[in-house]
Design a protein around this motif. Structure first.
Motif, PDB file in Angstrom:
ATOM      1  N   GLU A   1       1.071   9.951  -3.157  1.00 40.47           N
ATOM      2  CA  GLU A   1       1.128   9.257  -4.450  1.00 40.47           C
ATOM      3  C   GLU A   1       2.439   8.501  -4.673  1.00 40.47           C
ATOM      4  OE1 GLU A   1       1.187  11.051  -8.912  1.00 40.47           O
ATOM      5  OE2 GLU A   1      -0.325  11.894  -7.562  1.00 40.47           O
ATOM      6  N   ARG A   2       3.545   9.083  -4.254  1.00 43.04           N
ATOM      7  CA  ARG A   2       4.846   8.461  -4.511  1.00 43.04           C
ATOM      8  C   ARG A   2       5.034   7.159  -3.751  1.00 43.04           C
ATOM      9  NH1 ARG A   2       9.080  12.886  -2.253  1.00 43.04           N
ATOM     10  NH2 ARG A   2      10.676  11.305  -2.577  1.00 43.04           N
ATOM     11  N   ASN A   3       4.192   6.893  -2.755  1.00 42.08           N
ATOM     12  CA  ASN A   3       4.297   5.660  -1.990  1.00 42.08           C
ATOM     13  C   ASN A   3       3.322   4.581  -2.441  1.00 42.08           C
ATOM     14  OD1 ASN A   3       6.446   6.130  -0.126  1.00 42.08           O
ATOM     15  ND2 ASN A   3       5.140   7.609   0.915  1.00 42.08           N
ATOM     16  N   ALA A   4       2.622   4.829  -3.546  1.00 44.26           N
ATOM     17  CA  ALA A   4       1.782   3.782  -4.136  1.00 44.26           C
ATOM     18  C   ALA A   4       2.691   2.702  -4.701  1.00 44.26           C
ATOM     19  CB  ALA A   4       0.898   4.368  -5.229  1.00 44.26           C
ATOM     20  N   LEU A   5       2.220   1.460  -4.725  1.00 47.75           N
ATOM     21  CA  LEU A   5       3.043   0.338  -5.177  1.00 47.75           C
ATOM     22  C   LEU A   5       3.700   0.564  -6.541  1.00 47.75           C
ATOM     23  CD1 LEU A   5       4.036  -2.499  -4.514  1.00 47.75           C
ATOM     24  CD2 LEU A   5       1.967  -3.415  -5.603  1.00 47.75           C
ATOM     25  N   PRO A   6       2.967   1.090  -7.570  1.00 50.07           N
ATOM     26  CA  PRO A   6       3.614   1.289  -8.876  1.00 50.07           C
ATOM     27  C   PRO A   6       4.699   2.359  -8.868  1.00 50.07           C
ATOM     28  CG  PRO A   6       1.203   1.313  -9.055  1.00 50.07           C
ATOM     29  CD  PRO A   6       1.537   1.428  -7.613  1.00 50.07           C
ATOM     30  N   ASN A   7       4.757   3.168  -7.798  1.00 51.08           N
ATOM     31  CA  ASN A   7       5.706   4.284  -7.755  1.00 51.08           C
ATOM     32  C   ASN A   7       6.919   4.040  -6.850  1.00 51.08           C
ATOM     33  OD1 ASN A   7       4.260   5.911  -9.515  1.00 51.08           O
ATOM     34  ND2 ASN A   7       3.059   6.869  -7.886  1.00 51.08           N
ATOM     35  N   LEU A   8       6.989   2.874  -6.239  1.00 52.01           N
ATOM     36  CA  LEU A   8       8.041   2.632  -5.252  1.00 52.01           C
ATOM     37  C   LEU A   8       9.443   2.648  -5.845  1.00 52.01           C
ATOM     38  CD1 LEU A   8       6.415  -0.048  -2.909  1.00 52.01           C
ATOM     39  CD2 LEU A   8       6.561   2.432  -2.618  1.00 52.01           C
ATOM     40  N   GLY A   9       9.564   2.398  -7.152  1.00 51.75           N
ATOM     41  CA  GLY A   9      10.884   2.404  -7.774  1.00 51.75           C
ATOM     42  C   GLY A   9      11.259   3.721  -8.432  1.00 51.75           C
ATOM     43  N   LEU A  10      10.450   4.751  -8.245  1.00 52.62           N
ATOM     44  CA  LEU A  10      10.729   6.035  -8.889  1.00 52.62           C
ATOM     45  C   LEU A  10      12.021   6.659  -8.355  1.00 52.62           C
ATOM     46  CD1 LEU A  10       7.184   7.702  -9.061  1.00 52.62           C
ATOM     47  CD2 LEU A  10       8.450   6.573 -10.894  1.00 52.62           C
ATOM     48  N   ARG A  11      12.735   7.342  -9.259  1.00 53.79           N
ATOM     49  CA  ARG A  11      13.996   7.980  -8.907  1.00 53.79           C
ATOM     50  C   ARG A  11      14.043   9.404  -9.453  1.00 53.79           C
ATOM     51  NH1 ARG A  11      18.321   5.657 -11.802  1.00 53.79           N
ATOM     52  NH2 ARG A  11      19.705   6.612 -10.258  1.00 53.79           N
ATOM     53  N   GLY A  12      14.962  10.198  -8.928  1.00 53.74           N
ATOM     54  CA  GLY A  12      15.190  11.540  -9.452  1.00 53.74           C
ATOM     55  C   GLY A  12      14.617  12.655  -8.609  1.00 53.74           C
ATOM     56  N   PHE A  13      14.020  12.313  -7.473  1.00 54.28           N
ATOM     57  CA  PHE A  13      13.418  13.348  -6.624  1.00 54.28           C
ATOM     58  C   PHE A  13      14.455  14.384  -6.191  1.00 54.28           C
ATOM     59  CE2 PHE A  13      10.681   9.611  -5.983  1.00 54.28           C
ATOM     60  CZ  PHE A  13       9.426  10.164  -6.207  1.00 54.28           C
ATOM     61  N   GLU A  14      15.683  13.920  -5.924  1.00 53.97           N
ATOM     62  CA  GLU A  14      16.718  14.825  -5.434  1.00 53.97           C
ATOM     63  C   GLU A  14      17.115  15.856  -6.498  1.00 53.97           C
ATOM     64  OE1 GLU A  14      18.801  11.586  -7.615  1.00 53.97           O
ATOM     65  OE2 GLU A  14      17.111  11.686  -6.222  1.00 53.97           O
TER      66      GLU A  14
END
Length: 327
Positions: free
Chosen positions: A87-100
């Protein structure tokens, strides 16, 4: 005897009310880990604080991460899974941050309380703490979510987009049980958000292929945005969604939308629809004769409602050992 029967009836009613209350939030309740992992929320808070002190822009990142998680398969941590088709590699999610931040908190909690605290709950708690650290409201987060076992990029296609009209935004939110009031309130999270020039520059130079700018943009603000995002410039340059007070969780965002200073098209369109406009007006304090809505009171309610979307509880799902991997 009658008194004893009355007492029994009273306790049955109390128990029934408690059960219904828990069920109304999908089996979630504040303090879910009070016995099984008493320091869970303290650990998450300290972890978010540590990362926030190094980079305050992680706050909107965590808030957006939680939002995107809940809008796909519910709030189950599926957005945290790594993998080319996840899911995190879907186009709308490519700019997501904070996983670390989530991974850091999970590592500490696994050492303290192995196999107890879900990644989905860590994400919900971290989003709350991010708002609080940005001078926004705090609230008691109902916890008890379990982590999902499915994460597919193809299921993230219906996430809200900066290009969406109010009608499309309304449909996407309604599909998750959220109404117009929730829509405007949750979009208010953009008061501490950022976006890339790529996602709004089309409004500045060649809107709908007219060769001119979006007419709903305030003229002085247009010049400001054109300076920040020149035509043909770096599309990855990040711009605050609330330029007036980008690090403070306040109502400045709504005042900007009122004044034609919404950066994203989807945000500015909230002013053009009568239903969403009335909520914006309330938060911006522009409706005379009315008490108005308190954004800092309404936002926690909307977040609790959103964070209860299609949650997995009980024996459904799992408690991941590592947030980016299924067990």
């Amino acid at each position: 005897m009658l008194q004893m029967e009355g007492m029994c009836l009273y306790f049955l009613v109390v128990i029934l009310v408690m059960v219904l209350s828990v069920q109304s939030q999908g089996g979630l309740r504040p303090g879910f880990y009070s016995s099984s992992c008493p320091k869970a929320e303290v650990v998450v808070r300290s972890t978010v604080t540590s990362h926030f002190n190094k980079d305050p822009t992680v706050a909107p990142g965590l808030l957006r991460l939680h939002f995107h998680d809940c809008f796909v398969q519910g709030c189950d941590g599926s957005v945290l899974i790594a993998g080319s088709s996840a899911e995190r590699n879907a186009l709308p999610n490519l700019g997501l941050r904070g996983f670390e931040v989530i991974d850091d908190a999970k590592t500490q909690l696994e050492a303290l309380c192995p196999g107890v605290v879900s990644c989905a709950d860590i994400l919900a708690l971290a989003a709350r703490d991010a708002v609080d650290l940005s001078d926004g409201p705090s609230w008691k987060v109902p916890t008890g979510r379990r982590d999902g076992r499915v994460s597919s990029s193809s299921q993230a296609s219906n996430l809200p987009s900066p290009l969406d009209s109010v009608a499309v935004q309304r449909q996407k939110f309604a599909a998750k049980g959220l109404d117009d009031h929730d829509l405007v309130t949750l979009v208010g999270a953009h008061t501490i958000g950022q976006t890339d020039c790529l996602f709004f520059r089309y409004r500045l130079y060649n809107f709908t292929k007219t060769g001119s700018a979006d007419p709903t943009i305030n003229q002085s603000f247009l010049a400001q945005l054109q300076t920040l995002c020149p035509n043909g410039g770096d599309g990855s340059k990040r711009v605050a969604l609330d330029i007036d007070s980008q690090t403070d969780f306040d109502v400045s965002f709504f005042k900007n939308v009122r004044d034609g200073k919404g950066v994203l098209e989807s945000d500015q369109r909230l002013w053009g629809d009568s239903a969403t406009r009335s909520v914006v007006e309330n938060y911006a304090g522009t409706i005379r004769g009315l008490l108005g809505l308190r954004f800092d009171h309404e936002f926690p309610k909307a977040m609790i409602k959103m964070s209860s979307i299609e949650v997995k509880t009980g024996r459904d799902g799992e408690i991941r050992k590592i947030c980016s991997k299924f067990n």
